[in-house]
Design a protein around this motif. Structure first.
Motif, PDB file in Angstrom:
ATOM      1  N   ASP A 190       0.823  -1.216   0.000  1.00 49.46           N
ATOM      2  CA  ASP A 190       0.000   0.000   0.000  1.00 49.46           C
ATOM      3  C   ASP A 190       0.855   1.264   0.000  1.00 49.46           C
ATOM      4  O   ASP A 190       0.622   2.189  -0.785  1.00 49.46           O
ATOM      5  CB  ASP A 190      -0.930   0.033   1.218  1.00 49.46           C
ATOM      6  CG  ASP A 190      -2.091  -0.933   1.089  1.00 49.46           C
ATOM      7  OD1 ASP A 190      -2.402  -1.352  -0.052  1.00 49.46           O
ATOM      8  OD2 ASP A 190      -2.686  -1.273   2.130  1.00 49.46           O
ATOM      9  N   VAL A 191       1.851   1.316   0.885  1.00 49.15           N
ATOM     10  CA  VAL A 191       2.687   2.511   1.020  1.00 49.15           C
ATOM     11  C   VAL A 191       3.493   2.766  -0.246  1.00 49.15           C
ATOM     12  O   VAL A 191       3.585   3.897  -0.720  1.00 49.15           O
ATOM     13  CB  VAL A 191       3.626   2.387   2.251  1.00 49.15           C
ATOM     14  CG1 VAL A 191       4.682   3.481   2.252  1.00 49.15           C
ATOM     15  CG2 VAL A 191       2.807   2.421   3.531  1.00 49.15           C
ATOM     16  N   ASP A 192       4.061   1.703  -0.805  1.00 53.07           N
ATOM     17  CA  ASP A 192       4.885   1.858  -2.011  1.00 53.07           C
ATOM     18  C   ASP A 192       4.064   1.874  -3.301  1.00 53.07           C
ATOM     19  O   ASP A 192       4.628   1.926  -4.389  1.00 53.07           O
ATOM     20  CB  ASP A 192       5.942   0.758  -2.078  1.00 53.07           C
ATOM     21  CG  ASP A 192       7.118   1.050  -1.171  1.00 53.07           C
ATOM     22  OD1 ASP A 192       7.056   2.024  -0.398  1.00 53.07           O
ATOM     23  OD2 ASP A 192       8.116   0.313  -1.253  1.00 53.07           O
ATOM     24  N   LYS A 193       2.753   1.795  -3.151  1.00 50.07           N
ATOM     25  CA  LYS A 193       1.844   1.855  -4.311  1.00 50.07           C
ATOM     26  C   LYS A 193       2.196   0.796  -5.369  1.00 50.07           C
ATOM     27  O   LYS A 193       2.214   1.075  -6.562  1.00 50.07           O
ATOM     28  CB  LYS A 193       1.839   3.243  -4.936  1.00 50.07           C
ATOM     29  CG  LYS A 193       1.530   4.368  -3.975  1.00 50.07           C
ATOM     30  CD  LYS A 193       0.055   4.582  -3.871  1.00 50.07           C
ATOM     31  CE  LYS A 193      -0.253   5.840  -3.112  1.00 50.07           C
ATOM     32  NZ  LYS A 193      -0.695   5.654  -1.772  1.00 50.07           N
ATOM     33  N   ILE A 194       2.499  -0.402  -4.898  1.00 52.31           N
ATOM     34  CA  ILE A 194       2.794  -1.506  -5.821  1.00 52.31           C
ATOM     35  C   ILE A 194       1.487  -1.922  -6.481  1.00 52.31           C
ATOM     36  O   ILE A 194       0.501  -2.197  -5.781  1.00 52.31           O
ATOM     37  CB  ILE A 194       3.453  -2.685  -5.073  1.00 52.31           C
ATOM     38  CG1 ILE A 194       4.805  -2.245  -4.512  1.00 52.31           C
ATOM     39  CG2 ILE A 194       3.597  -3.903  -5.994  1.00 52.31           C
ATOM     40  CD1 ILE A 194       5.482  -3.278  -3.638  1.00 52.31           C
ATOM     41  N   PRO A 195       1.443  -1.935  -7.819  1.00 54.10           N
ATOM     42  CA  PRO A 195       0.187  -2.284  -8.501  1.00 54.10           C
ATOM     43  C   PRO A 195      -0.212  -3.738  -8.232  1.00 54.10           C
ATOM     44  O   PRO A 195       0.626  -4.635  -8.219  1.00 54.10           O
ATOM     45  CB  PRO A 195       0.494  -2.055  -9.985  1.00 54.10           C
ATOM     46  CG  PRO A 195       1.970  -1.975 -10.097  1.00 54.10           C
ATOM     47  CD  PRO A 195       2.520  -1.640  -8.745  1.00 54.10           C
ATOM     48  N   LEU A 196      -1.500  -3.919  -8.005  1.00 58.82           N
ATOM     49  CA  LEU A 196      -2.023  -5.256  -7.727  1.00 58.82           C
ATOM     50  C   LEU A 196      -2.427  -5.949  -9.031  1.00 58.82           C
ATOM     51  O   LEU A 196      -3.485  -5.675  -9.578  1.00 58.82           O
ATOM     52  CB  LEU A 196      -3.236  -5.166  -6.790  1.00 58.82           C
ATOM     53  CG  LEU A 196      -2.964  -4.679  -5.379  1.00 58.82           C
ATOM     54  CD1 LEU A 196      -4.255  -4.591  -4.599  1.00 58.82           C
ATOM     55  CD2 LEU A 196      -1.984  -5.598  -4.671  1.00 58.82           C
ATOM     56  N   ASN A 197      -1.574  -6.834  -9.507  1.00 53.14           N
ATOM     57  CA  ASN A 197      -1.944  -7.648 -10.663  1.00 53.14           C
ATOM     58  C   ASN A 197      -2.568  -8.949 -10.156  1.00 53.14           C
ATOM     59  O   ASN A 197      -2.646  -9.204  -8.954  1.00 53.14           O
ATOM     60  CB  ASN A 197      -0.739  -7.915 -11.571  1.00 53.14           C
ATOM     61  CG  ASN A 197       0.364  -8.669 -10.853  1.00 53.14           C
ATOM     62  OD1 ASN A 197       0.143  -9.381  -9.883  1.00 53.14           O
ATOM     63  ND2 ASN A 197       1.586  -8.507 -11.339  1.00 53.14           N
ATOM     64  N   ALA A 198      -3.040  -9.793 -11.064  1.00 50.50           N
ATOM     65  CA  ALA A 198      -3.747 -11.026 -10.681  1.00 50.50           C
ATOM     66  C   ALA A 198      -2.869 -11.946  -9.839  1.00 50.50           C
ATOM     67  O   ALA A 198      -3.348 -12.581  -8.897  1.00 50.50           O
ATOM     68  CB  ALA A 198      -4.244 -11.755 -11.925  1.00 50.50           C
ATOM     69  N   ILE A 199      -1.578 -11.995 -10.128  1.00 53.96           N
ATOM     70  CA  ILE A 199      -0.677 -12.887  -9.392  1.00 53.96           C
ATOM     71  C   ILE A 199      -0.507 -12.407  -7.954  1.00 53.96           C
ATOM     72  O   ILE A 199      -0.596 -13.189  -7.002  1.00 53.96           O
ATOM     73  CB  ILE A 199       0.684 -12.989 -10.108  1.00 53.96           C
ATOM     74  CG1 ILE A 199       0.515 -13.617 -11.483  1.00 53.96           C
ATOM     75  CG2 ILE A 199       1.686 -13.774  -9.271  1.00 53.96           C
ATOM     76  CD1 ILE A 199       1.720 -13.506 -12.383  1.00 53.96           C
ATOM     77  N   LEU A 200      -0.294 -11.120  -7.779  1.00 48.77           N
ATOM     78  CA  LEU A 200      -0.115 -10.561  -6.440  1.00 48.77           C
ATOM     79  C   LEU A 200      -1.406 -10.655  -5.626  1.00 48.77           C
ATOM     80  O   LEU A 200      -1.387 -11.009  -4.445  1.00 48.77           O
ATOM     81  CB  LEU A 200       0.372  -9.118  -6.538  1.00 48.77           C
ATOM     82  CG  LEU A 200       0.816  -8.445  -5.252  1.00 48.77           C
ATOM     83  CD1 LEU A 200       1.867  -9.267  -4.515  1.00 48.77           C
ATOM     84  CD2 LEU A 200       1.351  -7.052  -5.553  1.00 48.77           C
ATOM     85  N   VAL A 201      -2.536 -10.356  -6.264  1.00 50.24           N
ATOM     86  CA  VAL A 201      -3.828 -10.462  -5.577  1.00 50.24           C
ATOM     87  C   VAL A 201      -4.076 -11.894  -5.136  1.00 50.24           C
ATOM     88  O   VAL A 201      -4.508 -12.149  -4.008  1.00 50.24           O
ATOM     89  CB  VAL A 201      -4.975  -9.959  -6.490  1.00 50.24           C
ATOM     90  CG1 VAL A 201      -6.332 -10.362  -5.949  1.00 50.24           C
ATOM     91  CG2 VAL A 201      -4.896  -8.451  -6.650  1.00 50.24           C
ATOM     92  N   THR A 202      -3.785 -12.850  -6.010  1.00 50.53           N
ATOM     93  CA  THR A 202      -3.964 -14.262  -5.673  1.00 50.53           C
ATOM     94  C   THR A 202      -3.090 -14.654  -4.494  1.00 50.53           C
ATOM     95  O   THR A 202      -3.540 -15.349  -3.569  1.00 50.53           O
ATOM     96  CB  THR A 202      -3.647 -15.149  -6.894  1.00 50.53           C
ATOM     97  OG1 THR A 202      -4.495 -14.752  -7.979  1.00 50.53           O
ATOM     98  CG2 THR A 202      -3.864 -16.619  -6.594  1.00 50.53           C
ATOM     99  N   TRP A 227     -10.355 -15.742  -8.242  1.00 48.82           N
ATOM    100  CA  TRP A 227     -11.602 -16.473  -7.986  1.00 48.82           C
ATOM    101  C   TRP A 227     -11.274 -17.824  -7.350  1.00 48.82           C
ATOM    102  O   TRP A 227     -11.881 -18.217  -6.344  1.00 48.82           O
ATOM    103  CB  TRP A 227     -12.391 -16.699  -9.274  1.00 48.82           C
ATOM    104  CG  TRP A 227     -13.181 -15.523  -9.748  1.00 48.82           C
ATOM    105  CD1 TRP A 227     -12.792 -14.589 -10.661  1.00 48.82           C
ATOM    106  CD2 TRP A 227     -14.502 -15.153  -9.333  1.00 48.82           C
ATOM    107  NE1 TRP A 227     -13.792 -13.676 -10.838  1.00 48.82           N
ATOM    108  CE2 TRP A 227     -14.853 -13.995 -10.047  1.00 48.82           C
ATOM    109  CE3 TRP A 227     -15.413 -15.699  -8.431  1.00 48.82           C
ATOM    110  CZ2 TRP A 227     -16.083 -13.371  -9.889  1.00 48.82           C
ATOM    111  CZ3 TRP A 227     -16.652 -15.071  -8.280  1.00 48.82           C
ATOM    112  CH2 TRP A 227     -16.960 -13.920  -9.003  1.00 48.82           C
ATOM    113  N   ASN A 228     -10.349 -18.538  -7.948  1.00 47.02           N
ATOM    114  CA  ASN A 228      -9.989 -19.856  -7.424  1.00 47.02           C
ATOM    115  C   ASN A 228      -9.406 -19.758  -6.026  1.00 47.02           C
ATOM    116  O   ASN A 228      -9.684 -20.585  -5.160  1.00 47.02           O
ATOM    117  CB  ASN A 228      -9.011 -20.557  -8.362  1.00 47.02           C
ATOM    118  CG  ASN A 228      -9.672 -21.002  -9.651  1.00 47.02           C
ATOM    119  OD1 ASN A 228     -10.882 -21.136  -9.733  1.00 47.02           O
ATOM    120  ND2 ASN A 228      -8.867 -21.234 -10.669  1.00 47.02           N
ATOM    121  N   ALA A 229      -8.592 -18.732  -5.789  1.00 48.58           N
ATOM    122  CA  ALA A 229      -7.955 -18.571  -4.476  1.00 48.58           C
ATOM    123  C   ALA A 229      -8.986 -18.293  -3.386  1.00 48.58           C
ATOM    124  O   ALA A 229      -8.895 -18.849  -2.288  1.00 48.58           O
ATOM    125  CB  ALA A 229      -6.909 -17.459  -4.522  1.00 48.58           C
TER     126      ALA A 229
END
Length: 188
Positions: free
Chosen positions: A25-37, A67-69
């Protein structure tokens, strides 16, 4: 970052996982599908499916792995009805062009099995969508050479001989009274 989250999941290290989310959150790292999973998996395995759901729900463009996660996370925490309810939302997922796969159905079938609900609807959908399990594979070393065999594969240079030997073995077994379970057969 994904490797760190995976390690937190494996070790159920909730504290470090929460620190990593703050770092993201602090470093504003973009949330892609892999990171979200990875985040959903980590929070689910650490027992906080509420935060896992918030992460999932906050993703604008949901791909199949999240979704699967989240379905698997609900199943792992014993929230079987929630996993099944979430699967019912996959109709919304399908409208966006994302189709459930074998992992999705395995998660929901597991929820049905554990909750005592009938899984026939799932089995029917698996057949309708023609989703197949990954084929079994084995390796054997003969005279220093490794040979790989995949179920229903006919590309091996000696596949005719192999299938011939298989038929001979099956015939011997039948002669001894063995009845082949055709629902489990790898050949039609």
């Amino acid at each position: 970052m994904v490797c760190l989250l995976y390690t937190c999941s494996t070790l159920c290290n909730y504290g470090v996982g929460r620190f990593l989310l703050v770092f993201i959150d602090v470093d504003k790292i973009p949330l892609n599908a892999i990171l979200v999973t990875a985040l959903i998996d980590m929070y689910s395995k650490c027992g906080d499916v509420e935060i896992a759901w918030r992460i999932f729900d906050g993703v604008f463009c949901k791909k199949l792995p999240p979704w699967n996660a989240i379905i698997a996370g609900y199943v792992q925490r014993g929230l079987f009805e929630e996993a099944i309810d979430l699967y019912c939302l996959t109709k919304a997922m399908e409208r966006t062009g994302v189709q459930p796969n074998d992992v999705t159905f395995i998660g929901v079938l597991s929820a049905c099995n554990h909750s005592g609900l009938e899984g026939e609807r799932m089995r029917r959908q698996v057949k309708e969508k023609m989703i197949k399990r990954p084929f079994g594979c084995s390796w054997v070393e003969v005279d220093g050479a490794v040979h790989r065999f995949v179920v229903e594969d006919a590309t091996h240079m000696k596949s005719k001989e192999i299938y011939g030997a298989y038929e001979i073995l099956v015939n011997h077994l039948k002669a001894e009274g063995y009845v082949l379970n055709s629902s489990f057969s790898w050949r039609d």
